[in-house]
Design an enzyme around this catalytic site. Structure first.
Site, PDB file in Angstrom:
ATOM      1  N   HIS A 159       0.821  -1.219   0.000  1.00 34.80           N
ATOM      2  CA  HIS A 159       0.000   0.000   0.000  1.00 34.80           C
ATOM      3  C   HIS A 159       0.850   1.262   0.000  1.00 34.80           C
ATOM      4  O   HIS A 159       0.346   2.342  -0.288  1.00 34.80           O
ATOM      5  CB  HIS A 159      -0.926   0.008   1.222  1.00 34.80           C
ATOM      6  CG  HIS A 159      -2.044  -0.986   1.113  1.00 34.80           C
ATOM      7  ND1 HIS A 159      -3.335  -0.627   0.832  1.00 34.80           N
ATOM      8  CD2 HIS A 159      -2.049  -2.342   1.209  1.00 34.80           C
ATOM      9  CE1 HIS A 159      -4.102  -1.709   0.775  1.00 34.80           C
ATOM     10  NE2 HIS A 159      -3.339  -2.765   1.006  1.00 34.80           N
ATOM     11  N   ASP A 367       3.442   9.437  -0.734  1.00 30.45           N
ATOM     12  CA  ASP A 367       2.245   8.686  -0.342  1.00 30.45           C
ATOM     13  C   ASP A 367       2.031   7.565  -1.355  1.00 30.45           C
ATOM     14  O   ASP A 367       2.217   7.788  -2.561  1.00 30.45           O
ATOM     15  CB  ASP A 367       1.020   9.624  -0.365  1.00 30.45           C
ATOM     16  CG  ASP A 367       0.012   9.285   0.715  1.00 30.45           C
ATOM     17  OD1 ASP A 367      -0.090   8.101   1.083  1.00 30.45           O
ATOM     18  OD2 ASP A 367      -0.692  10.202   1.186  1.00 30.45           O
TER      19      ASP A 367
HETATM   20  C1  GDG Z   1      -2.261   3.843   3.291  1.00 28.66           C
HETATM   21  C2  GDG Z   1      -1.216   4.503   2.382  1.00 28.66           C
HETATM   22  C3  GDG Z   1      -2.876   4.425   0.511  1.00 28.66           C
HETATM   23  C4  GDG Z   1      -8.645   9.948   7.710  1.00 28.66           C
HETATM   24  N1  GDG Z   1      -8.922  10.696   8.803  1.00 28.66           N
HETATM   25  C5  GDG Z   1     -10.049  10.224   9.304  1.00 28.66           C
HETATM   26  C6  GDG Z   1     -10.462   9.166   8.502  1.00 28.66           C
HETATM   27  N2  GDG Z   1      -9.599   9.033   7.532  1.00 28.66           N
HETATM   28  C7  GDG Z   1      -9.725   8.067   6.434  1.00 28.66           C
HETATM   29  C8  GDG Z   1      -9.837   8.761   5.108  1.00 28.66           C
HETATM   30  C9  GDG Z   1      -9.291   7.713   4.158  1.00 28.66           C
HETATM   31  C10 GDG Z   1      -8.267   6.994   5.014  1.00 28.66           C
HETATM   32  O1  GDG Z   1      -8.579   7.243   6.378  1.00 28.66           O
HETATM   33  C11 GDG Z   1      -6.855   7.511   4.773  1.00 28.66           C
HETATM   34  O2  GDG Z   1      -6.381   6.911   3.609  1.00 28.66           O
HETATM   35  P1  GDG Z   1      -5.097   7.453   2.825  1.00 28.66           P
HETATM   36  O3  GDG Z   1      -5.034   6.698   1.556  1.00 28.66           O
HETATM   37  O4  GDG Z   1      -5.273   8.907   2.611  1.00 28.66           O
HETATM   38  O5  GDG Z   1      -3.821   7.243   3.754  1.00 28.66           O
HETATM   39  P2  GDG Z   1      -3.161   6.109   4.741  1.00 28.66           P
HETATM   40  O6  GDG Z   1      -3.956   5.908   5.964  1.00 28.66           O
HETATM   41  O7  GDG Z   1      -1.760   6.545   4.953  1.00 28.66           O
HETATM   42  O8  GDG Z   1      -3.203   4.740   3.872  1.00 28.66           O
HETATM   43  C12 GDG Z   1      -1.919   5.321   1.294  1.00 28.66           C
HETATM   44  C13 GDG Z   1      -3.775   3.649   1.436  1.00 28.66           C
HETATM   45  O9  GDG Z   1      -3.035   2.955   2.447  1.00 28.66           O
HETATM   46  C14 GDG Z   1      -4.625   2.626   0.674  1.00 28.66           C
HETATM   47  O10 GDG Z   1      -3.832   1.784  -0.079  1.00 28.66           O
HETATM   48  O11 GDG Z   1      -3.670   5.234  -0.328  1.00 28.66           O
HETATM   49  O12 GDG Z   1      -0.972   5.891   0.422  1.00 28.66           O
HETATM   50  O13 GDG Z   1      -0.330   5.336   3.128  1.00 28.66           O
HETATM   51  O14 GDG Z   1     -10.287   6.818   3.775  1.00 28.66           O
HETATM   52  O15 GDG Z   1     -11.157   9.135   4.872  1.00 28.66           O
HETATM   53  N3  GDG Z   1     -11.579   8.462   8.725  1.00 28.66           N
HETATM   54  C15 GDG Z   1     -12.299   8.810   9.819  1.00 28.66           C
HETATM   55  N4  GDG Z   1     -11.946   9.838  10.668  1.00 28.66           N
HETATM   56  C16 GDG Z   1     -10.831  10.561  10.434  1.00 28.66           C
HETATM   57  O16 GDG Z   1     -10.518  11.482  11.192  1.00 28.66           O
HETATM   58  N5  GDG Z   1     -13.404   8.119  10.083  1.00 28.66           N
END
Ligand code: GDG
Length: 465
Positions: A159, A367
Site C-alpha cells: 500500500h 504517499d
Molecule cells: C495507506 C497509504 C494508501 C482519515 N482521517 C479520518 C479518517 N480518515 C480516512 C480517510 C481515508 C483513510 O482514512 C486515509 O487513507 P489514505 O489513503 O489517505 O492514507 P493512509 O492511511 O496513509 O493509507 C496510502 C492507502 O493505504 C490505501 O492503499 O492510499 O498511500 O499510506 O479513507 O477518509 N476516517 C475517519 N476519521 C478521520 O478522522 N473516520
C-alpha cells in the site's frame, strides 16, 4: 469459487469505520466477497499467556466475514510493529532515511511475528483458499507459509511506495526482503513508479532477468508483478453522503462559513503527509494574497496515529506551534484562519465536510496512493465542484492529472497553486471535476480487487501449466 483469505497487520470490523486507507479499502472489498480476514487484534496479550499457539486465534463472525485475530506480546509490539514496521520500513519506504532506526532486535521481532502469523493462519487454511497479504508489515509471510507446506495461491499488495534501489538498499536486510517477495505468485504495487523501482532494484542487485509476460526471474523463481492503483467505493460513498450526519455537517459548515472560503485537509497525523509544509504554504497565501484575510479558513483534521513513536510526538508539537502562530499572527476576533483538530472525525461526517469545502489540500511528501484525494472529488457537487490541490509525490498524481499538482517542498509554488484553486472559474472547475471523476469511476475499489485477484489466478495458472 475459492474462498478469499485476506491478511493484514490490523483487522477492522467490516461494519465499523476506521481511519486508515488500508482498513477502508480492504473493508469495502471484503464486504462484497466475504471470507476470512486474519491479523493482529490490536490488543497486547497478558504476559502469562504463551504466544504463537493455534489456540491464540480468536474467531468472530461479522456478516459474511470471519475475523480471525491474534494478540501480540508487548515485546512483539515493540520490535515488530513499532520497531521494524514503523521505525524502519515506513520511514525508508517514504524516503525518510533520517528517521530510520536500524536495530537487530527489530528485525528478529519482525521475523518472529511473521512466523507466528503463518503458524496461526496455516491451521485455518483450506487447499483452495486464495490468500491475499497486505502491506509492509507482512513481507516475509509467504516464505513462512511456504515453509509450512502451503502451496495455495498467494498474492501481496504494497500500500505504500517502493523507494528507488539506492534508498531501499540502506536497509541492512534489503536483499532478504526482496527475496521474500519471490515466495508470492503475484506482487502488486500502487503505481508505475513503484514498478520501475522494483525492476531497477532487481536489475542492479540480482542476476535475474525480466521475462516478457510481466514476470521477473530471480532467486531461482519467477514472480509476476504490476501496478494496481487502489480506488474508493463510490456507491458506499454516495450512501454516506446521503446520511443524516453528512447532510447535517454540510448544512452546519455552509452556514457557519457562509462568508468564508473553506479549505480542508484530512490526514492521519503522519510525517509523510507534509502537514507542516502545507501550513507554511497557507501562511504564505495569507501574506501574499491579502484578499484571503478574514476569508480563507483551513480546517485541518489530523487523526491521531502511532502515538507511541517519538517522530509522531515531535510532529504533534510542531503542528500545535505552527497553527498557533498562524492564528495569533493573522486571526481576528471573528475569524480564525486555521481550525486544527487533532482527533478522528466520524466517517459519516466526512462527505459533508468535503462537499462544503472549496479546496482540498492533499499535499504529502510521499504517499502510496492517497484515498482522501479521491473521496474529496467523489463528494463534490458536479455543477459547482471544489478543486483538488494534489502533491506530485502522492501515488494518486499518476492518475489524477487534472488536479492542481504541486511540489509540497516549494512554499511559494504551493501558495500560488492554492490561490489559483480558490479563484478558479466555474467552467474550469466543472470540466476538471468531470475528467477526474471519470478516472475515479473506472478505477474504483472493486476494479482494484477484481484486477488483482484475476491476475493472481492467471499468474498461478501459467505457473502450473
Ligand atoms: C495507506 C497509504 C494508501 C482519515 N482521517 C479520518 C479518517 N480518515 C480516512 C480517510 C481515508 C483513510 O482514512 C486515509 O487513507 P489514505 O489513503 O489517505 O492514507 P493512509 O492511511 O496513509 O493509507 C496510502 C492507502 O493505504 C490505501 O492503499 O492510499 O498511500 O499510506 O479513507 O477518509 N476516517 C475517519 N476519521 C478521520 O478522522 N473516520
Amino acid at each position: 469459487m475459492s474462498r478469499l483469505v485476506v491478511v493484514s497487520n490490523r483487522v477492522a470490523n467490516p461494519h465499523r469505520a476506521a481511519a486508515g486507507g488500508l482498513a477502508v479499502a480492504v473493508r469495502e472489498s471484503m464486504r462484497e466477497t466475504g471470507g476470512i480476514w486474519f491479523g493482529w487484534s490490536g490488543r497486547l496479550q497478558e504476559e502469562t499467556q504463551s504466544p504463537g499457539t493455534e489456540e491464540g486465534v480468536k474467531i468472530e463472525t461479522v456478516g459474511n466475514v470471519r475475523l480471525a485475530t491474534v494478540d501480540l506480546s508487548r515485546a512483539e509490539y515493540e520490535t515488530y510493529y513499532l520497531g521494524y514496521a514503523n521505525n524502519v520500513l515506513w520511514p525508508v519506504f517514504h524516503y525518510r532515511l533520517d528517521l530510520a532506526q536500524f536495530d537487530e532486535r527489530y528485525v528478529e521481532g519482525y521475523r518472529r511475528v511473521n512466523r507466528k502469523f503463518a503458524q496461526a493462519l496455516h491451521a485455518l487454511l483450506e487447499p483452495d483458499d486464495v490468500i491475499w497479504i497486505h502491506d509492509y508489515h507482512l513481507i516475509p509471510l509467504a516464505t513462512e507459509l511456504r515453509a509450512l507446506g502451503c502451496d495455495n495461491r498467494i498474492g501481496f499488495f504494497l500500500h505504500i511506495p517502493l523507494p528507488p534501489p539506492l534508498v531501499l538498499a540502506a536497509i541492512p536486510e534489503h536483499a532478504w526482503l526482496v527475496r521474500s517477495l519471490f515466495a508470492y505468485d503475484l506482487v502488486g504495487f500502487q503505481t508505475e513508479t513503484d514498478v520501475t523501482h522494483f525492476t531497477r532494484y532487481l536489475e542492479v542487485e540480482t542476476n535475474g532477468t525480466q521475462l516478457p509476460d510481466g514476470k521477473f526471474h530471480a532467486f531461482g523463481r519467477s514472480v509476476r508483478f504490476g501496478a494496481f492503483p487502489i480506488g474508493i467505493d463510490l456507491d458506499e460513498f454516495a450512501k454516506l453522503e446521503r446520511s443524516r450526519e453528512a447532510m447535517d455537517m454540510f448544512d452546519r459548515m455552509r452556514e457557519e462559513y457562509s462568508r468564508r472560503q473553506l479549505l480542508v485537509g484530512i490526514d492521519r497525523l503522519d510525517y509523510s503527509k507534509g502537514l507542516p509544509q502545507r501550513l507554511q504554504a497557507f501562511r504564505r497565501l495569507l501574506e501574499c494574497h491579502e484578499e484571503n484575510l478574514n476569508r480563507a479558513t483551513l480546517i485541518q483534521i489530523a487523526a491521531p496515529s502511532r502515538e507511541d513513536l517519538d517522530a509522531y510526538d515531535d510532529l504533534r508539537r510542531e503542528m500545535d506551534s505552527l497553527c498557533g502562530a498562524i492564528n495569533s499572527d493573522f486571526g481576528e476576533l471573528d475569524w480564525m484562519p486555521v481550525r486544527y483538530i487533532h482527533r478522528s472525525v466520524a466517517r459519516k461526517r466526512l462527505p459533508g465536510l468535503y462537499r462544503a469545502s472549496r479546496v482540498a489540500l492533499v499535499t504529502p511528501l510521499r504517499d502510496g496512493m492517497n484515498l482522501v484525494a479521491k473521496e474529496f472529488l467523489a463528494a463534490q457537487d458536479p455543477a459547482d465542484p471544489g478543486v483538488l490541490v494534489l502533491s506530485r509525490f502522492a501515488g494518486a498524481a499518476e492518475q489524477l492529472k487534472e488536479a492542481v499538482l504541486v511540489n509540497p517542498y516549494d512554499t511559494n509554488e504551493m501558495a500560488e497553486a492554492i490561490h489559483r484553486a480558490l479563484t478558479m472559474p466555474i467552467e474550469e472547475r466543472v470540466a476538471k471535476h468531470a475528467a477526474l471523476m471519470a478516472t475515479i469511476r473506472s478505477y474504483d475499489v472493486h476494479w482494484w480487487r477484481r484486477r488483482f485477484l484475476a491476475e493472481l489466478e492467471s499468474a498461478t495458472e501459467s505457473a502450473h501449466a
